[in-house]
Design a protein around this motif. Structure first.
Motif, PDB file in Angstrom:
ATOM      1  N   ARG A   1       0.850  -1.190   0.000  1.00 26.98           N
ATOM      2  CA  ARG A   1       0.000   0.000   0.000  1.00 26.98           C
ATOM      3  C   ARG A   1       0.886   1.241   0.000  1.00 26.98           C
ATOM      4  N   PRO A   2       0.474   2.304  -0.703  1.00 25.79           N
ATOM      5  CA  PRO A   2       1.243   3.549  -0.667  1.00 25.79           C
ATOM      6  C   PRO A   2       1.102   4.208   0.697  1.00 25.79           C
ATOM      7  N   ASP A   3       2.175   4.870   1.142  1.00 25.01           N
ATOM      8  CA  ASP A   3       2.115   5.499   2.464  1.00 25.01           C
ATOM      9  C   ASP A   3       1.988   7.015   2.396  1.00 25.01           C
ATOM     10  N   GLY A   4       1.829   7.553   1.171  1.00 20.80           N
ATOM     11  CA  GLY A   4       1.656   8.992   1.020  1.00 20.80           C
ATOM     12  C   GLY A   4       2.947   9.761   0.851  1.00 20.80           C
ATOM     13  N   SER A   5       4.083   9.081   1.051  1.00 27.86           N
ATOM     14  CA  SER A   5       5.380   9.755   0.917  1.00 27.86           C
ATOM     15  C   SER A   5       6.114   9.327  -0.345  1.00 27.86           C
ATOM     16  N   GLY A   6       5.451   8.549  -1.189  1.00 29.55           N
ATOM     17  CA  GLY A   6       6.097   8.028  -2.385  1.00 29.55           C
ATOM     18  C   GLY A   6       6.639   6.633  -2.198  1.00 29.55           C
ATOM     19  N   ARG A   7       6.551   6.112  -0.988  1.00 30.08           N
ATOM     20  CA  ARG A   7       7.000   4.758  -0.693  1.00 30.08           C
ATOM     21  C   ARG A   7       5.816   3.808  -0.648  1.00 30.08           C
ATOM     22  N   LEU A   8       6.123   2.516  -0.705  1.00 27.61           N
ATOM     23  CA  LEU A   8       5.129   1.473  -0.507  1.00 27.61           C
ATOM     24  C   LEU A   8       5.445   0.744   0.790  1.00 27.61           C
ATOM     25  N   ARG A   9       4.410   0.246   1.438  1.00 31.87           N
ATOM     26  CA  ARG A   9       4.613  -0.479   2.689  1.00 31.87           C
ATOM     27  C   ARG A   9       3.960  -1.851   2.625  1.00 31.87           C
ATOM     28  N   GLY A  10       4.631  -2.822   3.229  1.00 36.27           N
ATOM     29  CA  GLY A  10       4.116  -4.170   3.301  1.00 36.27           C
ATOM     30  C   GLY A  10       4.461  -4.771   4.644  1.00 36.27           C
ATOM     31  N   LYS A  11       4.124  -6.047   4.804  1.00 38.13           N
ATOM     32  CA  LYS A  11       4.367  -6.728   6.066  1.00 38.13           C
ATOM     33  C   LYS A  11       4.665  -8.190   5.792  1.00 38.13           C
ATOM     34  N   THR A  12       5.630  -8.744   6.512  1.00 37.00           N
ATOM     35  CA  THR A  12       5.950 -10.158   6.342  1.00 37.00           C
ATOM     36  C   THR A  12       4.768 -11.016   6.785  1.00 37.00           C
ATOM     37  N   SER A  13       4.677 -12.211   6.219  1.00 37.11           N
ATOM     38  CA  SER A  13       3.573 -13.116   6.525  1.00 37.11           C
ATOM     39  C   SER A  13       4.078 -14.334   7.281  1.00 37.11           C
ATOM     40  N   PRO A  14       3.461 -14.681   8.410  1.00 38.28           N
ATOM     41  CA  PRO A  14       3.880 -15.906   9.120  1.00 38.28           C
ATOM     42  C   PRO A  14       3.622 -17.162   8.293  1.00 38.28           C
ATOM     43  N   ASP A  15       2.690 -17.093   7.340  1.00 37.54           N
ATOM     44  CA  ASP A  15       2.392 -18.262   6.510  1.00 37.54           C
ATOM     45  C   ASP A  15       3.560 -18.620   5.596  1.00 37.54           C
ATOM     46  N   TYR A  16       4.401 -17.638   5.261  1.00 42.63           N
ATOM     47  CA  TYR A  16       5.526 -17.864   4.345  1.00 42.63           C
ATOM     48  C   TYR A  16       6.862 -17.641   5.056  1.00 42.63           C
ATOM     49  N   TRP A  17       6.934 -18.021   6.322  1.00 42.87           N
ATOM     50  CA  TRP A  17       8.162 -17.841   7.080  1.00 42.87           C
ATOM     51  C   TRP A  17       9.107 -19.008   6.825  1.00 42.87           C
ATOM     52  N   ALA A  18      10.393 -18.692   6.693  1.00 37.73           N
ATOM     53  CA  ALA A  18      11.422 -19.723   6.531  1.00 37.73           C
ATOM     54  C   ALA A  18      12.116 -19.919   7.877  1.00 37.73           C
ATOM     55  N   PHE A  19      13.415 -20.147   7.864  1.00 36.33           N
ATOM     56  CA  PHE A  19      14.106 -20.415   9.117  1.00 36.33           C
ATOM     57  C   PHE A  19      14.453 -19.137   9.884  1.00 36.33           C
ATOM     58  N   VAL A  20      14.998 -18.136   9.183  1.00 38.37           N
ATOM     59  CA  VAL A  20      15.414 -16.901   9.856  1.00 38.37           C
ATOM     60  C   VAL A  20      14.810 -15.663   9.199  1.00 38.37           C
ATOM     61  N   GLY A  21      13.815 -15.840   8.377  1.00 46.36           N
ATOM     62  CA  GLY A  21      13.201 -14.713   7.682  1.00 46.36           C
ATOM     63  C   GLY A  21      12.127 -15.215   6.743  1.00 46.36           C
ATOM     64  N   PRO A  22      11.526 -14.303   5.985  1.00 39.86           N
ATOM     65  CA  PRO A  22      10.481 -14.726   5.054  1.00 39.86           C
ATOM     66  C   PRO A  22      11.043 -15.538   3.893  1.00 39.86           C
ATOM     67  N   PHE A  23      10.213 -16.415   3.337  1.00 43.41           N
ATOM     68  CA  PHE A  23      10.556 -17.172   2.139  1.00 43.41           C
ATOM     69  C   PHE A  23      10.993 -16.191   1.047  1.00 43.41           C
ATOM     70  N   GLY A  24      12.174 -16.459   0.454  1.00 44.34           N
ATOM     71  CA  GLY A  24      12.716 -15.535  -0.545  1.00 44.34           C
ATOM     72  C   GLY A  24      11.837 -15.369  -1.758  1.00 44.34           C
ATOM     73  N   GLY A  25      11.017 -16.381  -2.068  1.00 46.91           N
ATOM     74  CA  GLY A  25      10.133 -16.274  -3.213  1.00 46.91           C
ATOM     75  C   GLY A  25       9.070 -15.209  -3.037  1.00 46.91           C
ATOM     76  N   THR A  26       8.514 -15.087  -1.825  1.00 51.51           N
ATOM     77  CA  THR A  26       7.517 -14.048  -1.605  1.00 51.51           C
ATOM     78  C   THR A  26       8.166 -12.666  -1.609  1.00 51.51           C
ATOM     79  N   THR A  27       9.403 -12.575  -1.145  1.00 49.48           N
ATOM     80  CA  THR A  27      10.113 -11.297  -1.233  1.00 49.48           C
ATOM     81  C   THR A  27      10.297 -10.892  -2.684  1.00 49.48           C
ATOM     82  N   ALA A  28      10.708 -11.845  -3.541  1.00 53.06           N
ATOM     83  CA  ALA A  28      10.869 -11.557  -4.966  1.00 53.06           C
ATOM     84  C   ALA A  28       9.553 -11.118  -5.588  1.00 53.06           C
ATOM     85  N   ALA A  29       8.463 -11.834  -5.268  1.00 53.91           N
ATOM     86  CA  ALA A  29       7.160 -11.490  -5.821  1.00 53.91           C
ATOM     87  C   ALA A  29       6.704 -10.113  -5.354  1.00 53.91           C
ATOM     88  N   THR A  30       6.991  -9.769  -4.105  1.00 55.36           N
ATOM     89  CA  THR A  30       6.609  -8.464  -3.571  1.00 55.36           C
ATOM     90  C   THR A  30       7.350  -7.344  -4.292  1.00 55.36           C
TER      91      THR A  30
END
Length: 264
Positions: free
Chosen positions: A12-41
């Motif tokens: 979602r846009p935050d009004g400053s020209g940036r976009l904001r998102g949030k990691t998903s527990p459904d796609y969590w790996a060992f020490v961070g989010p699944f890299g595939g969802t990061t790529a898709a994001t």
């Protein structure tokens, strides 16, 4: 109800020209989010931009640091454009810190031309559903059916690194470029196959080349891909992986390569 993948890659846009998102527990790996969802994001950050024109052609993601659980910010910048292509730079950061992931994306206008698919699709045999022993949550968001080269975690010796596997979202979803970007990272690490055990592992850089337009992909109507992956070398804590993603009709949808680190 929104699909878990779409929720995990939503921005979602935050009004400053940036976009904001949030990691998903459904796609969590060992020490961070699944890299595939990061790529898709990161891909979505560009394709959803009103300035974007054309279809995804090439996506490279460099995973610079672990992404912590919670919110993140994305900066998107068009670098250069001509009549047939656009080049974009995308950076993901958290709390105003240095980038944790950096991507470049090329969009291209695909025009009618001579076509010839040199690569030939594999002819997979029986492919039973695979029950992953991984403690990470993201594999549970996919259904894997190995036709060849299923992981063997019994340990000892050196295992084969080539595999053929059908990959689908656990909750069916028609494929689009974001799904392909994620599935390109959904192969189990080749080091797991080679060592026949789960060892510390993480993608450092991944490039995906897309070989179909959005309209062609939609016309396929596929919810599953046939993935083929293999490795060439493991040396001094780093290894490689090359993969292909095929439609059930035998069309090459995308090819992917990555370099990763491991501890073994």
């Amino acid at each position: 109800m929104i699909h878990a993948f779409d929720a995990a890659t939503a921005l979602r846009p935050d009004g400053s020209g940036r976009l904001r998102g949030k990691t998903s527990p459904d796609y969590w790996a060992f020490v961070g989010p699944f890299g595939g969802t990061t790529a898709a994001t990161l891909l979505n950050a560009v394709t959803q931009d009103p300035r974007a024109a054309g279809d995804p052609l090439a996506l490279t993601v460099n995973y610079a640091a672990p992404i912590a659980e919670g919110g993140f910010e994305i900066d998107v910048r068009p670098v250069r454009a001509n009549r047939s292509s656009q080049h974009w730079l995308v950076e993901l950061s958290q709390g105003g810190g240095e980038p944790a992931a950096i991507a470049t994306l090329v969009l291209a206008e695909r025009r009618e031309s001579w076509s010839h698919q040199v690569a030939r699709p594999p002819q997979p045999g029986p492919a039973p559903i695979y029950d992953s022993p991984s403690s990470a949550r993201w594999p549970g968001q996919y259904r894997f059916r190995f036709a060849a080269g299923a992981p063997d975690f019994s340990g000892g010796g050196t295992g084969e690194t080539r595999s053929e596997v059908w990959i689908a979202d656990a909750e069916p979803r028609v494929l689009d470029h974001a799904a392909l970007a994620a599935m390109g990272d959904a192969f189990f690490g080749r080091i797991f196959h080679a060592r026949r055990s789960i060892v510390p592992f993480g993608t450092v850089s991944m490039t995906t080349h897309f070989h179909v337009s959005a309209a062609e992909l939609a016309a396929e109507g596929a919810t599953e891909v046939l993935g083929v992956a293999d490795a060439r070398t493991f040396h001094k804590s780093y290894g490689d992986q090359a993969g292909e993603l095929w439609s059930p009709s035998g069309r090459l949808l995308a090819t992917t390569t990555q370099v990763f680190y491991f501890k073994a």
